[in-house]
Design a protein around this motif. Structure first.
Motif, PDB file in Angstrom:
ATOM      1  N   VAL B  17      -8.263 -43.202  25.172  1.00 49.87           N
ATOM      2  CA  VAL B  17      -9.378 -42.886  24.286  1.00 49.87           C
ATOM      3  C   VAL B  17     -10.597 -43.092  25.161  1.00 49.87           C
ATOM      4  O   VAL B  17     -10.942 -44.226  25.498  1.00 49.87           O
ATOM      5  CB  VAL B  17      -9.417 -43.822  23.068  1.00 49.87           C
ATOM      6  CG1 VAL B  17     -10.546 -43.426  22.146  1.00 49.87           C
ATOM      7  CG2 VAL B  17      -8.096 -43.786  22.336  1.00 49.87           C
ATOM      8  N   GLU B  18     -11.223 -41.999  25.542  1.00 50.72           N
ATOM      9  CA  GLU B  18     -12.222 -42.117  26.605  1.00 50.72           C
ATOM     10  C   GLU B  18     -13.550 -42.621  26.077  1.00 50.72           C
ATOM     11  O   GLU B  18     -14.050 -43.655  26.538  1.00 50.72           O
ATOM     12  CB  GLU B  18     -12.387 -40.746  27.254  1.00 50.72           C
ATOM     13  CG  GLU B  18     -13.321 -40.726  28.420  1.00 50.72           C
ATOM     14  CD  GLU B  18     -13.515 -39.310  28.940  1.00 50.72           C
ATOM     15  OE1 GLU B  18     -12.654 -38.839  29.667  1.00 50.72           O
ATOM     16  OE2 GLU B  18     -14.524 -38.707  28.566  1.00 50.72           O
ATOM     17  N   SER B  19     -14.141 -41.885  25.128  1.00 53.42           N
ATOM     18  CA  SER B  19     -15.491 -42.252  24.699  1.00 53.42           C
ATOM     19  C   SER B  19     -15.760 -41.635  23.345  1.00 53.42           C
ATOM     20  O   SER B  19     -14.939 -40.893  22.815  1.00 53.42           O
ATOM     21  CB  SER B  19     -16.518 -41.748  25.698  1.00 53.42           C
ATOM     22  OG  SER B  19     -16.468 -40.340  25.759  1.00 53.42           O
ATOM     23  N   ALA B  20     -16.916 -41.955  22.803  1.00 48.05           N
ATOM     24  CA  ALA B  20     -17.300 -41.419  21.505  1.00 48.05           C
ATOM     25  C   ALA B  20     -18.793 -41.175  21.496  1.00 48.05           C
ATOM     26  O   ALA B  20     -19.540 -41.744  22.288  1.00 48.05           O
ATOM     27  CB  ALA B  20     -16.926 -42.395  20.388  1.00 48.05           C
ATOM     28  N   VAL B  65     -18.308 -45.935  25.555  1.00 50.44           N
ATOM     29  CA  VAL B  65     -17.120 -45.718  26.379  1.00 50.44           C
ATOM     30  C   VAL B  65     -16.119 -46.821  26.127  1.00 50.44           C
ATOM     31  O   VAL B  65     -16.446 -48.003  26.190  1.00 50.44           O
ATOM     32  CB  VAL B  65     -17.527 -45.693  27.876  1.00 50.44           C
ATOM     33  CG1 VAL B  65     -16.308 -45.727  28.755  1.00 50.44           C
ATOM     34  CG2 VAL B  65     -18.339 -44.438  28.157  1.00 50.44           C
ATOM     35  N   TRP B  66     -14.860 -46.439  25.828  1.00 52.08           N
ATOM     36  CA  TRP B  66     -13.802 -47.428  25.686  1.00 52.08           C
ATOM     37  C   TRP B  66     -12.828 -47.391  26.865  1.00 52.08           C
ATOM     38  O   TRP B  66     -12.359 -48.416  27.299  1.00 52.08           O
ATOM     39  CB  TRP B  66     -13.012 -47.182  24.398  1.00 52.08           C
ATOM     40  CG  TRP B  66     -13.741 -47.557  23.180  1.00 52.08           C
ATOM     41  CD1 TRP B  66     -14.263 -48.788  22.884  1.00 52.08           C
ATOM     42  CD2 TRP B  66     -14.049 -46.732  22.064  1.00 52.08           C
ATOM     43  NE1 TRP B  66     -14.866 -48.759  21.653  1.00 52.08           N
ATOM     44  CE2 TRP B  66     -14.744 -47.517  21.130  1.00 52.08           C
ATOM     45  CE3 TRP B  66     -13.787 -45.390  21.769  1.00 52.08           C
ATOM     46  CZ2 TRP B  66     -15.190 -46.999  19.917  1.00 52.08           C
ATOM     47  CZ3 TRP B  66     -14.229 -44.880  20.563  1.00 52.08           C
ATOM     48  CH2 TRP B  66     -14.930 -45.686  19.652  1.00 52.08           C
ATOM     49  N   ASN B  67     -12.457 -46.164  27.291  1.00 50.27           N
ATOM     50  CA  ASN B  67     -11.500 -46.042  28.384  1.00 50.27           C
ATOM     51  C   ASN B  67     -10.230 -46.821  28.026  1.00 50.27           C
ATOM     52  O   ASN B  67      -9.703 -47.597  28.825  1.00 50.27           O
ATOM     53  CB  ASN B  67     -12.161 -46.590  29.662  1.00 50.27           C
ATOM     54  CG  ASN B  67     -11.422 -46.246  30.921  1.00 50.27           C
ATOM     55  OD1 ASN B  67     -11.391 -47.013  31.865  1.00 50.27           O
ATOM     56  ND2 ASN B  67     -10.793 -45.086  30.939  1.00 50.27           N
ATOM     57  N   PHE B  68      -9.729 -46.600  26.830  1.00 52.07           N
ATOM     58  CA  PHE B  68      -8.677 -47.432  26.259  1.00 52.07           C
ATOM     59  C   PHE B  68      -7.340 -46.735  26.456  1.00 52.07           C
ATOM     60  O   PHE B  68      -7.150 -45.624  25.992  1.00 52.07           O
ATOM     61  CB  PHE B  68      -8.968 -47.633  24.771  1.00 52.07           C
ATOM     62  CG  PHE B  68      -8.035 -48.552  24.073  1.00 52.07           C
ATOM     63  CD1 PHE B  68      -7.520 -48.208  22.838  1.00 52.07           C
ATOM     64  CD2 PHE B  68      -7.671 -49.768  24.620  1.00 52.07           C
ATOM     65  CE1 PHE B  68      -6.655 -49.056  22.168  1.00 52.07           C
ATOM     66  CE2 PHE B  68      -6.813 -50.617  23.966  1.00 52.07           C
ATOM     67  CZ  PHE B  68      -6.304 -50.263  22.738  1.00 52.07           C
ATOM     68  N   MET B 179     -13.516 -38.497  22.353  1.00 51.90           N
ATOM     69  CA  MET B 179     -12.923 -37.745  23.468  1.00 51.90           C
ATOM     70  C   MET B 179     -11.629 -38.402  23.862  1.00 51.90           C
ATOM     71  O   MET B 179     -11.571 -39.599  24.079  1.00 51.90           O
ATOM     72  CB  MET B 179     -13.851 -37.789  24.683  1.00 51.90           C
ATOM     73  CG  MET B 179     -15.272 -37.597  24.348  1.00 51.90           C
ATOM     74  SD  MET B 179     -15.746 -35.925  24.493  1.00 51.90           S
ATOM     75  CE  MET B 179     -17.436 -36.103  24.819  1.00 51.90           C
ATOM     76  N   LEU B 180     -10.591 -37.597  23.977  1.00 51.35           N
ATOM     77  CA  LEU B 180      -9.288 -38.154  24.307  1.00 51.35           C
ATOM     78  C   LEU B 180      -8.645 -37.333  25.401  1.00 51.35           C
ATOM     79  O   LEU B 180      -8.021 -36.334  25.093  1.00 51.35           O
ATOM     80  CB  LEU B 180      -8.351 -38.015  23.118  1.00 51.35           C
ATOM     81  CG  LEU B 180      -8.518 -38.864  21.927  1.00 51.35           C
ATOM     82  CD1 LEU B 180      -8.273 -38.025  20.710  1.00 51.35           C
ATOM     83  CD2 LEU B 180      -7.488 -39.929  21.924  1.00 51.35           C
TER      84      LEU B 180
END
Lengths: 175, 185
Positions: B17-20, B65-68, B179-180
């Motif tokens: 899970v990149e960002s929002a 940004v999570w970069n999860f 964004m994924l």
């Protein structure tokens, strides 16, 4: 029997003059098709866009068909309705599109139309809402009797549909 | 993915899970979970997760940004019930309570390769203005008891929310995107 998987989403709708839209969708197939899993019709939630004009539903579609023939290839049909703050619903458009026939992921944009009535009915629709609707839903996806209608354009329904086909080569169909 | 006889196939999903983008909200975290049909089962990896809390960057992008990481493998005998990833984003409101800022769902991509998906998020909303005010004031927004209902098609026309006697209207927060990037194989 050949099998078809239709998996995807009704993303949303754009280009409608009304906001707070929801969509009733259904899928129509010929007599040789049998639905093995999934629901044949449904209704999305009501979405009110805050910015921009596109209403998003992200409504999932997951259908598994078995078929003995190519006739009656599935057609998705839609009725887009708008809901006002009092909870009354008004028709915004009818549309249909064929499910694609090649495997893979497809972005579909389905245009819609709504029936126009007489000028009195159009004036009434502008003030109090309402307006003519189709009596029989199958006019949405069939061409018979369309010549009787006078319609105006609505917006566009956007879909992302992926198709998986199975056993079509046994019947001599290349895909 | 097509086989001549019924057999098990594997679907491996690697991604993040990149960002929002949520212009109105800050300090958000997200939870993901997978919803799949009866013929599917996860064989490896985690099918649920909670990310860190992230704040907006101070530059012009205003990115969250999570970069999860997402790393899961499914096995199945039937494409029906293809897995969907359901995302729920939460953040604090003005009183400090944790409230839901958006739900979204998307199918795992169908073809091998690298895919980037941007998904719109929505929140359920109560239709009565009094209820909207009391829920804002008390910090108890309409929320799904089980976020997995977002991945289902049935029952959307009159779904229940946690606050009783409210019908279900969705609004799209402005414009809220997740964004994924996926790398399924």
């Amino acid at each position: 029997m050949a099998e078809v998987h239709v998996i995807g989403q009704i993303m949303g709708a754009s280009g409608f003059s009304e906001s707070s839209l929801f969509c009733k969708w259904g899928i129509h197939t010929g007599a040789a098709w049998k639905l093995l899993s999934g629901v044949r019709e449904g209704q999305t939630q009501v979405d009110t866009p805050q910015i921009g004009e596109m209403a998003y539903w992200s409504h999932p579609i997951d259908l598994h068909f078995a078929t003995k023939g190519l006739q009656g290839w599935p057609r998705l049909h839609f009725q887009v309705w708008s809901q006002d703050s009092f909870g009354r619903c008004q028709l915004a458009g009818y549309g249909f599109c064929h499910v694609p026939s090649s495997p893979g992921t497809h972005q579909l944009a389905c245009p819609t139309w709504r029936p126009l009535g007489s000028w009195q009915e159009q004036l009434a629709r502008a003030f109090v809402g309402g307006g003519p609707q189709l009596l029989h839903g199958d006019t949405i996806y069939s061409g018979a009797d369309r010549y009787r209608l006078h319609t105006a354009a609505g917006g566009t329904v956007h879909l992302e549909i992926s198709l998986l086909l199975r056993h079509f080569d046994r019947y001599g169909v290349e895909c | 993915m097509t086989t001549a006889s019924p057999s098990v196939f594997l679907l491996m999903v690697n991604g993040q899970v990149e960002s929002a983008q949520f212009p109105e909200y800050d300090d958000l975290y997200c939870k993901y979970c997978f919803v799949y049909g009866q013929d599917w089962a996860p064989t490896a990896g985690l099918e649920e997760g909670i990310s860190q809390i992230t704040s907006k960057s101070q530059d012009v992008r205003q990115a969250l940004v999570w970069n999860f990481p997402i790393d899961v493998t499914f096995k199945s005998t039937n494409p029906y019930g293809w897995p969907q990833i359901v995302l729920s984003v939460y953040g604090p409101d003005v009183f400090g309570n944790d409230v839901v800022r958006g739900y979204g769902a998307v199918h795992v991509p169908f073809s091998p390769g690298r895919h980037k998906r941007t998904i719109p998020m929505f929140v359920p909303e109560s239709t009565s203005k009094l209820q909207k005010f009391t829920s804002w004031f008390m910090g108890r927004r309409p929320e799904y008891t089980d976020p997995k209902v977002v991945a289902q098609g049935e029952g959307r026309e009159d779904a229940e929310t946690e606050i009783p006697r409210s019908t279900w209207v969705c609004l799209c927060p402005n414009p809220a995107w997740l964004m994924l990037p996926f790398c399924p194989q």
